[in-house]
Design a protein around this motif. Structure first.
Motif, PDB file in Angstrom:
ATOM      1  N   GLN A 179      85.653  72.202  13.211  1.00  0.00           N
ATOM      2  CA  GLN A 179      84.621  73.222  13.034  1.00  0.00           C
ATOM      3  C   GLN A 179      85.250  74.611  13.016  1.00  0.00           C
ATOM      4  N   ARG A 180      86.246  74.829  13.874  1.00  0.00           N
ATOM      5  CA  ARG A 180      86.955  76.118  13.871  1.00  0.00           C
ATOM      6  C   ARG A 180      87.720  76.306  12.552  1.00  0.00           C
ATOM      7  N   LEU A 181      88.354  75.238  12.067  1.00  0.00           N
ATOM      8  CA  LEU A 181      89.080  75.348  10.804  1.00  0.00           C
ATOM      9  C   LEU A 181      88.129  75.626   9.644  1.00  0.00           C
ATOM     10  N   ALA A 182      86.981  74.969   9.644  1.00  0.00           N
ATOM     11  CA  ALA A 182      86.004  75.207   8.581  1.00  0.00           C
ATOM     12  C   ALA A 182      85.504  76.642   8.616  1.00  0.00           C
ATOM     13  N   THR A 183      85.244  77.147   9.808  1.00  0.00           N
ATOM     14  CA  THR A 183      84.784  78.537   9.937  1.00  0.00           C
ATOM     15  C   THR A 183      85.840  79.501   9.410  1.00  0.00           C
ATOM     16  N   ALA A 184      87.103  79.211   9.706  1.00  0.00           N
ATOM     17  CA  ALA A 184      88.190  80.056   9.199  1.00  0.00           C
ATOM     18  C   ALA A 184      88.270  79.978   7.681  1.00  0.00           C
ATOM     19  N   ALA A 185      88.138  78.773   7.139  1.00  0.00           N
ATOM     20  CA  ALA A 185      88.194  78.610   5.678  1.00  0.00           C
ATOM     21  C   ALA A 185      87.053  79.364   5.001  1.00  0.00           C
ATOM     22  N   TRP A 186      85.860  79.267   5.552  1.00  0.00           N
ATOM     23  CA  TRP A 186      84.725  80.002   4.983  1.00  0.00           C
ATOM     24  C   TRP A 186      84.961  81.503   5.059  1.00  0.00           C
ATOM     25  N   GLY A 187      85.525  81.945   6.181  1.00  0.00           N
ATOM     26  CA  GLY A 187      85.797  83.374   6.347  1.00  0.00           C
ATOM     27  C   GLY A 187      86.819  83.896   5.356  1.00  0.00           C
ATOM     28  N   LEU A 188      87.700  83.008   4.883  1.00  0.00           N
ATOM     29  CA  LEU A 188      88.706  83.380   3.893  1.00  0.00           C
ATOM     30  C   LEU A 188      88.193  83.229   2.464  1.00  0.00           C
ATOM     31  N   GLY A 189      86.930  82.872   2.328  1.00  0.00           N
ATOM     32  CA  GLY A 189      86.328  82.803   1.000  1.00  0.00           C
ATOM     33  C   GLY A 189      86.306  81.441   0.348  1.00  0.00           C
ATOM     34  N   SER A 190      86.581  80.379   1.110  1.00  0.00           N
ATOM     35  CA  SER A 190      86.554  79.037   0.534  1.00  0.00           C
ATOM     36  C   SER A 190      85.115  78.659   0.188  1.00  0.00           C
ATOM     37  N   ASP A 199      95.863  84.221  -0.977  1.00  0.00           N
ATOM     38  CA  ASP A 199      96.548  85.456  -1.384  1.00  0.00           C
ATOM     39  C   ASP A 199      97.519  85.226  -2.533  1.00  0.00           C
ATOM     40  N   TRP A 200      98.197  84.086  -2.545  1.00  0.00           N
ATOM     41  CA  TRP A 200      99.237  83.851  -3.542  1.00  0.00           C
ATOM     42  C   TRP A 200      98.709  83.173  -4.815  1.00  0.00           C
ATOM     43  N   TYR A 201      97.694  82.324  -4.648  1.00  0.00           N
ATOM     44  CA  TYR A 201      97.250  81.499  -5.777  1.00  0.00           C
ATOM     45  C   TYR A 201      95.776  81.665  -6.123  1.00  0.00           C
ATOM     46  N   GLY A 202      95.073  82.501  -5.376  1.00  0.00           N
ATOM     47  CA  GLY A 202      93.674  82.768  -5.687  1.00  0.00           C
ATOM     48  C   GLY A 202      92.786  81.547  -5.584  1.00  0.00           C
ATOM     49  N   THR A 203      93.104  80.617  -4.687  1.00  0.00           N
ATOM     50  CA  THR A 203      92.285  79.412  -4.539  1.00  0.00           C
ATOM     51  C   THR A 203      90.862  79.784  -4.125  1.00  0.00           C
ATOM     52  N   ASP A 204      89.920  78.984  -4.597  1.00  0.00           N
ATOM     53  CA  ASP A 204      88.535  79.237  -4.233  1.00  0.00           C
ATOM     54  C   ASP A 204      87.968  78.137  -3.344  1.00  0.00           C
ATOM     55  N   GLY A 205      88.857  77.293  -2.834  1.00  0.00           N
ATOM     56  CA  GLY A 205      88.443  76.245  -1.921  1.00  0.00           C
ATOM     57  C   GLY A 205      89.644  75.688  -1.185  1.00  0.00           C
ATOM     58  N   ALA A 206      89.385  74.736  -0.286  1.00  0.00           N
ATOM     59  CA  ALA A 206      90.446  74.155   0.536  1.00  0.00           C
ATOM     60  C   ALA A 206      90.323  72.643   0.568  1.00  0.00           C
ATOM     61  N   ASP A 229      87.498  77.365 -15.701  1.00  0.00           N
ATOM     62  CA  ASP A 229      86.341  77.128 -14.829  1.00  0.00           C
ATOM     63  C   ASP A 229      86.506  75.880 -13.978  1.00  0.00           C
ATOM     64  N   VAL A 230      87.745  75.657 -13.507  1.00  0.00           N
ATOM     65  CA  VAL A 230      88.041  74.537 -12.619  1.00  0.00           C
ATOM     66  C   VAL A 230      88.181  75.062 -11.191  1.00  0.00           C
ATOM     67  N   ARG A 231      87.540  74.396 -10.238  1.00  0.00           N
ATOM     68  CA  ARG A 231      87.749  74.746  -8.836  1.00  0.00           C
ATOM     69  C   ARG A 231      89.195  74.468  -8.459  1.00  0.00           C
ATOM     70  N   VAL A 232      89.825  75.416  -7.774  1.00  0.00           N
ATOM     71  CA  VAL A 232      91.209  75.254  -7.323  1.00  0.00           C
ATOM     72  C   VAL A 232      91.204  75.178  -5.803  1.00  0.00           C
ATOM     73  N   LEU A 233      91.636  74.037  -5.274  1.00  0.00           N
ATOM     74  CA  LEU A 233      91.645  73.808  -3.832  1.00  0.00           C
ATOM     75  C   LEU A 233      93.079  73.867  -3.309  1.00  0.00           C
TER      76      LEU A 233
END
Length: 216
Positions: A110-121, A87-94, A59-63
């Motif tokens: 802001q564009r990078l954050a939007t992309a990260a959110w879109g990828l499930g971060s 895709d490779w490591y199942g990270t849940d954040g960035a 239950d540790v966040r993986v960035l």
């Protein structure tokens, strides 16, 4: 209370005891930064994939670590790294490193954050290493507003959290001697997330906080 965000940049096959100690400390951790090769690398690393699974099971966040070169790195390259981490490591954040501090680069991040959110971060940490413009608080869950040596940190004035909203402030300290009250120092300077390691030089993040060092 200041909790630990741990950027530990060592391979699990080389430092297994240290990684075991990190996982054992799961209840005390805010998150752990996964950095296989100054980013995700060019191909999946099975040892890091197994490590990431163990961290998530605890239950540790993986960035996923991604360098942004203070806004100079192309958006497509950063997004590629974020995608590989997921895709490779199942990270849940960035964990975006070397983030600019000025308002001029805000639109890029802001564009990078939007992309990260879109990828499930679910958790986005921006490592500015210095106090950024307040606009960045709208993007991040954690703003790293200090990264540097303990000697410099001790000279910083104590002040409350300077940003509004739900963002947390984090500080990354190195060259910290055994017995130093790094958590207390972080709280006094407005940080609710921190990491304080003894390492110095070009690679301080190859050492663990004193409290997490494994017993041999």
């Amino acid at each position: 209370m200041s909790t630990l965000l741990v950027p530990y940049y060592e391979h699990p096959a080389v430092r297994p005891a240290e990684w075991d100690a990190i996982i054992a400390a799961a209840p005390r951790l805010h998150s752990v930064v996964l950095n296989p090769a100054s980013g995700p690398g060019d191909r999946p690393d099975p040892a890091f994939a197994e490590l990431a699974a163990r961290l998530r099971a605890a239950d540790v966040r993986v960035l996923g670590y991604t360098d942004t070169a203070y806004g100079r790195r192309p958006t497509a390259d950063v997004v590629r790294d974020l995608t590989r981490h997921r895709d490779w490591y199942g990270t849940d954040g960035a964990f975006l490193d070397q983030v600019a501090t000025g308002p001029e680069e805000f639109a890029h991040y802001q564009r990078l954050a939007t992309a990260a959110w879109g990828l499930g971060s679910g958790t986005l940490v921006l490592n500015h290493g210095a106090p950024p413009h307040p606009s960045y608080a709208r993007l991040a869950d954690v703003l790293i507003t200090f990264e540097g040596p303990w000697t410099t940190y001790q000279a910083l004035p104590r002040h409350p959290h300077p940003y509004g909203g739900g963002v947390r402030v984090g500080h990354l300290l190195y060259g910290v001697p055994a017995g130093a009250d790094a958590a207390g120092a972080a709280r006094a300077r407005g940080a609710t997330v921190h990491c304080a390691v003894p390492g110095v030089g070009d690679h301080p993040w190859g050492t663990l906080p004193h409290a997490l060092e494994p017993t041999r």
